[in-house]
Design a protein around this motif. Structure first.
Motif, PDB file in Angstrom:
ATOM      1  N   MET A  11      51.423 -33.986 -16.898  1.00  0.00           N
ATOM      2  CA  MET A  11      50.224 -34.315 -16.140  1.00  0.00           C
ATOM      3  C   MET A  11      50.350 -35.700 -15.520  1.00  0.00           C
ATOM      4  O   MET A  11      50.893 -36.627 -16.126  1.00  0.00           O
ATOM      5  CB  MET A  11      48.988 -34.291 -17.052  1.00  0.00           C
ATOM      6  CG  MET A  11      48.502 -32.911 -17.422  1.00  0.00           C
ATOM      7  SD  MET A  11      46.805 -32.938 -18.097  1.00  0.00           S
ATOM      8  CE  MET A  11      47.070 -33.863 -19.611  1.00  0.00           C
ATOM      9  N   GLU A  29      45.100 -36.767 -13.725  1.00  0.00           N
ATOM     10  CA  GLU A  29      44.815 -35.604 -14.568  1.00  0.00           C
ATOM     11  C   GLU A  29      44.619 -36.025 -16.020  1.00  0.00           C
ATOM     12  O   GLU A  29      43.751 -35.492 -16.719  1.00  0.00           O
ATOM     13  CB  GLU A  29      45.964 -34.597 -14.482  1.00  0.00           C
ATOM     14  CG  GLU A  29      46.087 -33.890 -13.143  1.00  0.00           C
ATOM     15  CD  GLU A  29      47.292 -32.975 -13.099  1.00  0.00           C
ATOM     16  OE1 GLU A  29      47.087 -31.740 -13.031  1.00  0.00           O
ATOM     17  OE2 GLU A  29      48.430 -33.468 -13.153  1.00  0.00           O
ATOM     18  N   GLU A  32      41.153 -37.478 -16.402  1.00  0.00           N
ATOM     19  CA  GLU A  32      40.149 -36.411 -16.438  1.00  0.00           C
ATOM     20  C   GLU A  32      40.135 -35.739 -17.807  1.00  0.00           C
ATOM     21  O   GLU A  32      39.068 -35.439 -18.358  1.00  0.00           O
ATOM     22  CB  GLU A  32      40.446 -35.390 -15.348  1.00  0.00           C
ATOM     23  CG  GLU A  32      39.435 -34.248 -15.256  1.00  0.00           C
ATOM     24  CD  GLU A  32      38.070 -34.710 -14.808  1.00  0.00           C
ATOM     25  OE1 GLU A  32      37.074 -34.271 -15.417  1.00  0.00           O
ATOM     26  OE2 GLU A  32      37.999 -35.505 -13.847  1.00  0.00           O
ATOM     27  N   ASP A  33      41.314 -35.513 -18.355  1.00  0.00           N
ATOM     28  CA  ASP A  33      41.441 -34.837 -19.641  1.00  0.00           C
ATOM     29  C   ASP A  33      40.934 -35.694 -20.795  1.00  0.00           C
ATOM     30  O   ASP A  33      40.245 -35.192 -21.698  1.00  0.00           O
ATOM     31  CB  ASP A  33      42.904 -34.468 -19.881  1.00  0.00           C
ATOM     32  CG  ASP A  33      43.112 -33.687 -21.169  1.00  0.00           C
ATOM     33  OD1 ASP A  33      42.440 -32.647 -21.357  1.00  0.00           O
ATOM     34  OD2 ASP A  33      43.937 -34.111 -22.006  1.00  0.00           O
ATOM     35  N   SER A  77      38.367 -38.667 -13.255  1.00  0.00           N
ATOM     36  CA  SER A  77      39.650 -39.033 -12.647  1.00  0.00           C
ATOM     37  C   SER A  77      39.502 -40.302 -11.812  1.00  0.00           C
ATOM     38  O   SER A  77      40.448 -40.743 -11.174  1.00  0.00           O
ATOM     39  CB  SER A  77      40.166 -37.889 -11.761  1.00  0.00           C
ATOM     40  OG  SER A  77      39.240 -37.604 -10.725  1.00  0.00           O
TER      41      SER A  77
END
Length: 259
Positions: free
Chosen positions: A8, A12, A15-16, A21
């Protein structure tokens, strides 16, 4: 059959791990933030997930590394400009190297703070305008839930709850924040459960200190660490100001390539 695992990218990962993000939101600053504000934001957020402080969080190390990369992008004039204009990050830049020791990098930026620094900070922070603003922000963020507010409030113990409640009530009376029912109609049972939990944690900390044979100063350090364990703001402005005074400004990273 071969399975290709895709790594990633930074956006990303943000965001995770942080549910956004937006690199500025990850550090809790606005897009127009100055270099000093970005540095301070990085310090405050990184304290929450520092592997030595967030030992109960299995993702602490990963979050800490990602925060280091976020700061590396926003602290670099050229990379920040590319991100602002195009919303992308150069994953191949040297500053985002997977092999970089982010713990070592963090320590260079923020040398160890002394016990006296912490005590002086607590003294100046309590009942300050900054504390009032922080408490109002937490009140809005948690919609008046005192369990979450007291868990997140900096330099606060169970003994500070009446003072915290008074500050928030004044803000409600002045119509600076809405009157959330969770705050205005909190049950006695919920208040008592919170008090019992705090007393239990305090007792456990004292017993641990005795078992480890800590001296008076070590006990004070342990007490402060225990009190700050879940504080989401870290040491805030005073400590950041001290660091800014004594730390060398990090060198700018190399210019990243545009994708």
């Amino acid at each position: 059959m071969y399975v290709v695992c895709r790594v990633m990218g930074l956006l990303e990962q943000c965001e995770d791990l942080f549910k956004t993000s937006d690199l500025y939101k990850v550090l809790g600053v606005c897009k127009e933030a100055s270099d000093a504000e970005i540095r301070r934001g990085y310090y405050k957020v990184s304290l929450q997930v520092h592997p030595d402080r967030a030992r109960d969080d299995e993702l602490a190390t990963t979050k800490f590394q990602v925060l280091g990369k976020v700061y590396a992008v926003l602290a670099d004039k050229d990379q920040r400009a590319v991100y602002d204009e195009q919303g992308i990050v150069d994953e191949e830049s040297d500053s985002l190297s997977q092999d970089r020791n982010w713990e070592e990098h963090w320590r260079r930026l923020f040398p160890k703070i002394t016990l006296q620094d912490i005590l002086d900070f607590e003294k100046q922070y309590k009942d300050s305008d900054e504390e009032v603003e922080d408490l109002k922000r937490l009140y809005l963020q948690h919609e008046g839930d005192m369990d979450l507010i007291m868990e997140s409030a900096l330099c606060c113990t169970n003994e500070d709850e009446p003072r915290v409640r008074d500050i928030l009530q004044k803000a409600i009376d002045a119509e600076e924040v809405p009157a959330y029912k969770a705050f205005t109609h909190e049950s006695v049972k919920k208040k008592n459960n919170r008090k019992r939990k705090a007393e239990k944690e305090c007792k456990e900390a004292e017993e641990m200190q005795k078992e480890m044979g800590l001296n008076s100063e070590d006990s004070l350090v342990a007490m402060i660490k225990q009190r700050q364990k879940s504080k989401e703001n870290g040491f805030n402005s005073l400590i950041s100001d001290l660091e800014a005074k004594y730390c060398k400004k990090p060198a700018a990273g190399k210019k990243g390539k545009k994708k």
